[in-house]
Design a protein around this motif. Structure first.
Motif, PDB file in Angstrom:
ATOM      1  N   ALA A   3       9.321  -5.787  11.062  1.00  0.00           N
ATOM      2  CA  ALA A   3       8.186  -5.867  10.142  1.00  0.00           C
ATOM      3  C   ALA A   3       8.299  -4.796   9.059  1.00  0.00           C
ATOM      4  O   ALA A   3       8.049  -5.062   7.877  1.00  0.00           O
ATOM      5  CB  ALA A   3       6.880  -5.711  10.914  1.00  0.00           C
ATOM      6  N   VAL A   4       8.671  -3.581   9.453  1.00  0.00           N
ATOM      7  CA  VAL A   4       8.826  -2.493   8.481  1.00  0.00           C
ATOM      8  C   VAL A   4       9.862  -2.863   7.424  1.00  0.00           C
ATOM      9  O   VAL A   4       9.652  -2.662   6.215  1.00  0.00           O
ATOM     10  CB  VAL A   4       9.213  -1.183   9.192  1.00  0.00           C
ATOM     11  CG1 VAL A   4       9.561  -0.094   8.176  1.00  0.00           C
ATOM     12  CG2 VAL A   4       8.081  -0.709  10.102  1.00  0.00           C
ATOM     13  N   ALA A   7       3.622   3.450  -7.679  1.00  0.00           N
ATOM     14  CA  ALA A   7       2.709   2.486  -7.047  1.00  0.00           C
ATOM     15  C   ALA A   7       1.944   3.076  -5.868  1.00  0.00           C
ATOM     16  O   ALA A   7       0.834   2.664  -5.572  1.00  0.00           O
ATOM     17  CB  ALA A   7       3.491   1.263  -6.590  1.00  0.00           C
ATOM     18  N   ARG A   8       2.563   4.006  -5.172  1.00  0.00           N
ATOM     19  CA  ARG A   8       1.971   4.611  -3.970  1.00  0.00           C
ATOM     20  C   ARG A   8       1.579   3.547  -2.939  1.00  0.00           C
ATOM     21  O   ARG A   8       0.500   3.594  -2.341  1.00  0.00           O
ATOM     22  CB  ARG A   8       0.798   5.527  -4.321  1.00  0.00           C
ATOM     23  CG  ARG A   8       1.213   6.620  -5.298  1.00  0.00           C
ATOM     24  CD  ARG A   8       0.188   7.698  -5.536  1.00  0.00           C
ATOM     25  NE  ARG A   8       0.545   8.434  -6.752  1.00  0.00           N
ATOM     26  CZ  ARG A   8      -0.131   9.447  -7.265  1.00  0.00           C
ATOM     27  NH1 ARG A   8      -1.223   9.880  -6.659  1.00  0.00           N
ATOM     28  NH2 ARG A   8       0.262  10.041  -8.382  1.00  0.00           N
ATOM     29  N   ASN A   9       2.475   2.590  -2.761  1.00  0.00           N
ATOM     30  CA  ASN A   9       2.303   1.611  -1.688  1.00  0.00           C
ATOM     31  C   ASN A   9       2.482   2.297  -0.342  1.00  0.00           C
ATOM     32  O   ASN A   9       3.114   3.347  -0.236  1.00  0.00           O
ATOM     33  CB  ASN A   9       3.315   0.480  -1.835  1.00  0.00           C
ATOM     34  CG  ASN A   9       3.080  -0.346  -3.081  1.00  0.00           C
ATOM     35  OD1 ASN A   9       1.949  -0.620  -3.447  1.00  0.00           O
ATOM     36  ND2 ASN A   9       4.160  -0.740  -3.749  1.00  0.00           N
ATOM     37  N   ARG A  10       1.943   1.674   0.692  1.00  0.00           N
ATOM     38  CA  ARG A  10       1.936   2.272   2.026  1.00  0.00           C
ATOM     39  C   ARG A  10       2.445   1.286   3.057  1.00  0.00           C
ATOM     40  O   ARG A  10       2.360   0.078   2.889  1.00  0.00           O
ATOM     41  CB  ARG A  10       0.505   2.665   2.433  1.00  0.00           C
ATOM     42  CG  ARG A  10      -0.211   3.514   1.467  1.00  0.00           C
ATOM     43  CD  ARG A  10      -1.721   3.523   1.656  1.00  0.00           C
ATOM     44  NE  ARG A  10      -2.160   3.756   3.021  1.00  0.00           N
ATOM     45  CZ  ARG A  10      -3.345   4.254   3.330  1.00  0.00           C
ATOM     46  NH1 ARG A  10      -4.191   4.588   2.380  1.00  0.00           N
ATOM     47  NH2 ARG A  10      -3.698   4.417   4.588  1.00  0.00           N
ATOM     48  N   ILE A  11       2.935   1.834   4.156  1.00  0.00           N
ATOM     49  CA  ILE A  11       3.140   1.038   5.371  1.00  0.00           C
ATOM     50  C   ILE A  11       2.331   1.709   6.463  1.00  0.00           C
ATOM     51  O   ILE A  11       2.427   2.926   6.685  1.00  0.00           O
ATOM     52  CB  ILE A  11       4.617   0.930   5.769  1.00  0.00           C
ATOM     53  CG1 ILE A  11       5.423   0.270   4.640  1.00  0.00           C
ATOM     54  CG2 ILE A  11       4.758   0.120   7.058  1.00  0.00           C
ATOM     55  CD1 ILE A  11       6.887   0.050   4.959  1.00  0.00           C
ATOM     56  N   GLU A  12       1.529   0.896   7.155  1.00  0.00           N
ATOM     57  CA  GLU A  12       0.627   1.404   8.189  1.00  0.00           C
ATOM     58  C   GLU A  12       1.280   1.319   9.565  1.00  0.00           C
ATOM     59  O   GLU A  12       1.784   0.273   9.954  1.00  0.00           O
ATOM     60  CB  GLU A  12      -0.678   0.604   8.194  1.00  0.00           C
ATOM     61  CG  GLU A  12      -1.341   0.466   6.826  1.00  0.00           C
ATOM     62  CD  GLU A  12      -1.671   1.791   6.186  1.00  0.00           C
ATOM     63  OE1 GLU A  12      -2.303   2.635   6.852  1.00  0.00           O
ATOM     64  OE2 GLU A  12      -1.294   1.990   5.016  1.00  0.00           O
ATOM     65  N   ILE A  69       4.540   5.474   1.010  1.00  0.00           N
ATOM     66  CA  ILE A  69       3.886   6.460   1.883  1.00  0.00           C
ATOM     67  C   ILE A  69       3.861   5.932   3.313  1.00  0.00           C
ATOM     68  O   ILE A  69       3.552   4.757   3.554  1.00  0.00           O
ATOM     69  CB  ILE A  69       2.452   6.763   1.410  1.00  0.00           C
ATOM     70  CG1 ILE A  69       2.477   7.609   0.130  1.00  0.00           C
ATOM     71  CG2 ILE A  69       1.670   7.528   2.462  1.00  0.00           C
ATOM     72  CD1 ILE A  69       2.454   6.841  -1.137  1.00  0.00           C
ATOM     73  N   ALA A  70       4.193   6.795   4.253  1.00  0.00           N
ATOM     74  CA  ALA A  70       4.154   6.452   5.679  1.00  0.00           C
ATOM     75  C   ALA A  70       2.788   6.840   6.232  1.00  0.00           C
ATOM     76  O   ALA A  70       2.453   8.019   6.333  1.00  0.00           O
ATOM     77  CB  ALA A  70       5.257   7.187   6.425  1.00  0.00           C
ATOM     78  N   SER A  71       1.980   5.846   6.577  1.00  0.00           N
ATOM     79  CA  SER A  71       0.639   6.066   7.128  1.00  0.00           C
ATOM     80  C   SER A  71       0.726   5.927   8.640  1.00  0.00           C
ATOM     81  O   SER A  71       0.925   4.827   9.160  1.00  0.00           O
ATOM     82  CB  SER A  71      -0.337   5.039   6.543  1.00  0.00           C
ATOM     83  OG  SER A  71      -1.591   5.112   7.181  1.00  0.00           O
ATOM     84  N   MET A  72       0.573   7.056   9.363  1.00  0.00           N
ATOM     85  CA  MET A  72       0.884   7.067  10.792  1.00  0.00           C
ATOM     86  C   MET A  72      -0.251   7.707  11.594  1.00  0.00           C
ATOM     87  O   MET A  72      -1.109   8.404  11.043  1.00  0.00           O
ATOM     88  CB  MET A  72       2.208   7.775  11.022  1.00  0.00           C
ATOM     89  CG  MET A  72       3.338   7.174  10.167  1.00  0.00           C
ATOM     90  SD  MET A  72       4.957   7.900  10.405  1.00  0.00           S
ATOM     91  CE  MET A  72       5.487   7.070  11.904  1.00  0.00           C
TER      92      MET A  72
END
Length: 559
Positions: free
Chosen positions: A366-367, A386-391, A410-413
């Motif tokens: 998925a990542v 853009a500062r997109n994230r992956i949760e 950004i890595a949202s962890m």
């Protein structure tokens, strides 16, 4: 003429999160802004007849915590539900449920939260028959901590129309038993929603995150209940030192409730929300809804300026998407909720509209899909900030680690999510992902060393909301094996992930997330010095005063 401050905080260990001036002794507030940060002797000069003086007595003062991934309505409802946090075994479960049922004789649905996947057995899945032995004469359901799986007794399944099964969409499942009837296990939001609809809120708290929709009809009395529930949840946030929340629910109903609170009593925390894009929604929704919501809700107090998506589910529910097979289930990698082409189209269109995107991605497959989509958007529209994230990013492939810095993702962890943390069991998670994946599971240090920006949060109500508890879990994470890499960040990095980096991902680093003159007065005063407190004792350091937008939103009662 001398201008005096409204509030001054003296004798503090101020961690400004400002790299140019990292520490100070005192701060001064006028209106909703910081007007001075420096030595106590300097700040005292701003004391006037009406100035409130707060003596921090050597304790830490920080920018207010930014909870970068949570669900305010669902979490707030959970404050009124039965908590099964750390409950183990049939006898304890039955006693808890019976007591809750006796205290709530008029509830239409008995609903419990934080039910561990192995609450009854380490080896077998909970079924409706197990729950019928707990309580059979009233509808009862319990939700896993991750909110991706629930279990219901026969009564609840019957009333919800699920006992004989139901088609509930890609990635969702009403698990069937060998007897041809529902087993009681419900996987993902669309399968759970018919049961949640039986509750006092009619399941409205799950609409933003679950079905992506709005309530069909809400009476004035029901809306008043929902408003009170969310007010309570916001007050709870303030009591934990939180001044900003990034609420991952994405529906207009919640936004309008939050807007009403802001216009009446005022929000005690700044709120950022997304537009939730589901796989059945037309691409035109981004321009016709998401972009319009951005224009309507665009203040520093309430904003809706990004898009949220799910690409997979969770590992324990076997709905996370991996590059290779699940270790315990050969031939199964998980099914993504979007095809790569569909995901690319949505992300590219959002990027064209300059809407940042945040995508829930648990497995390494998925990542990779999400990183590929972000790369496609940049190639199509041109690279931008853009500062997109992956949760979540629970598992990542080594080849994808450097792509976070390269693409500016950004890595949202969540430090509360690794098995063994925050009361979570090691199994079945570790067996499901397999030993080979352990070194790159919850890989905070690996990602940070590769230049990725990291923000921390709890995903409340998936995990307890308390930031100090989360920071404790981040600093005390245990290795699953002696040859595992230590994925912990330093305390300074961890605090930044809860403050300044959280502001950066919101494009608000020019006015919050650090303590310096001219910035918004969002501050938490703690009960101790976090830098001298042992890691294992960090959770005992508590918020004493929370200030948001220059107003005290929480103050611990003396005694």
């Amino acid at each position: 003429m001398q201008t005096f401050a409204d509030i001054i905080i003296l004798n503090a260990r101020v961690l400004t999160m400002d790299e140019t001036v990292p520490k100070a002794e005192a701060v001064a507030i006028s209106g909703n802004k910081l007007v001075a940060v420096g030595a106590s002797s300097e700040i005292k000069a701003l004391k006037g007849p009406a100035t409130r003086v707060i003596d921090a007595a050597g304790s830490t003062v920080l920018p207010g915590f930014n909870e970068a991934h949570m669900h305010i309505f669902m979490g707030s409802v959970g404050l009124r539900q039965l908590s099964l946090y750390k409950v183990k075994g049939f006898d304890e479960l039955k006693a808890k449920v019976e007591d809750y049922a006796a205290r709530n004789p008029n509830l239409k649905l008995l609903l419990a939260r934080s039910a561990d996947y192995t609450i009854l057995s380490e080896a077998e899945r909970t079924t409706r028959h197990d729950l019928d032995r707990v309580i059979s004469d009233r509808p009862f359901a319990m939700i896993a901590p991750d909110h991706h799986t629930a279990w219901a007794n026969t009564k609840a399944l019957e009333i919800a129309g699920l006992l004989h099964g139901k088609q509930v969409g890609v990635g969702n499942e009403v698990v069937m038993g060998e007897d041809g009837l529902a087993s009681g296990e419900l996987r993902e939001a669309d399968a759970m929603q018919p049961v949640f609809d039986l509750s006092e809120t009619g399941g409205r708290e799950g609409l933003g995150i679950g079905t992506g929709g709005e309530p069909e009809s809400v009476t004035p009395d029901e809306r008043a209940i929902d408003l009170d529930i969310i007010r309570d949840g916001l007050a709870y946030c303030a009591s934990l030192g939180i001044t900003s929340i990034q609420n991952m629910d994405g529906n207009l109903y919640q936004l309008e409730i939050l807007e009403e609170i802001e216009k009446t009593t005022g929000l005690p925390a700044r709120v950022r929300m997304p537009y939730h894009m589901k796989n059945f929604m037309p691409l035109s929704d981004l321009a016709e809804k998401a972009a319009l919501w951005r224009d309507r809700f665009n203040s520093d107090r309430l904003r809706c300026d990004f898009v949220k998506m799910f690409i997979d589910g969770v590992t324990e529910g076997e709905s996370a998407v991996f590059l290779d097979d699940y270790a315990h289930r050969p031939g199964w990698k998980g099914d993504p909720l979007f095809s790569q082409q569909h995901l690319n189209e949505i992300v590219t269109e959002a990027d064209r509209l300059k809407l940042p995107v945040a995508v829930h991605a648990i497995g390494d497959g998925a990542v990779r899909m999400v990183l590929d989509a972000y790369e496609t958007a940049a190639e199509t529209n041109g690279k931008r900030d853009a500062r997109n994230r992956i949760e979540h990013i629970e598992v990542i492939h080594q080849d994808d680690v450097p792509r976070f810095k390269k693409l500016g993702v950004i890595a949202s962890m969540q430090p509360t999510h690794p098995p063994g943390n925050a009361g979570l069991p090691l199994e079945p998670y570790l067996s499901f992902i397999g030993r080979d994946r352990w070194p790159l599971a919850f890989a905070w240090r690996t990602l940070a060393d590769a230049g990725a920006e990291i923000i921390f949060a709890t995903d409340w109500p998936v995990s307890p909301l308390d930031p100090m508890g989360c920071i404790h879990d981040a600093m005390t994470r245990q290795l699953w094996a002696d040859d595992m890499p230590d994925q912990r960040l330093t305390l300074a990095e961890t605090l930044a992930a809860y403050t300044s980096t959280g502001a950066h991902v919101e494009f608000m680093e020019d006015r919050k997330g650090v303590l310096q003159p001219g910035y918004l007065a969002d501050i938490v005063v703690l009960s101790g010095d976090v830098e001298t407190t042992a890691s294992e004792d960090l959770a005992s350091v508590r918020p004493v005063i929370t200030i948001c937008d220059g107003k005290v939103t929480y103050e611990k009662t003396p005694g």
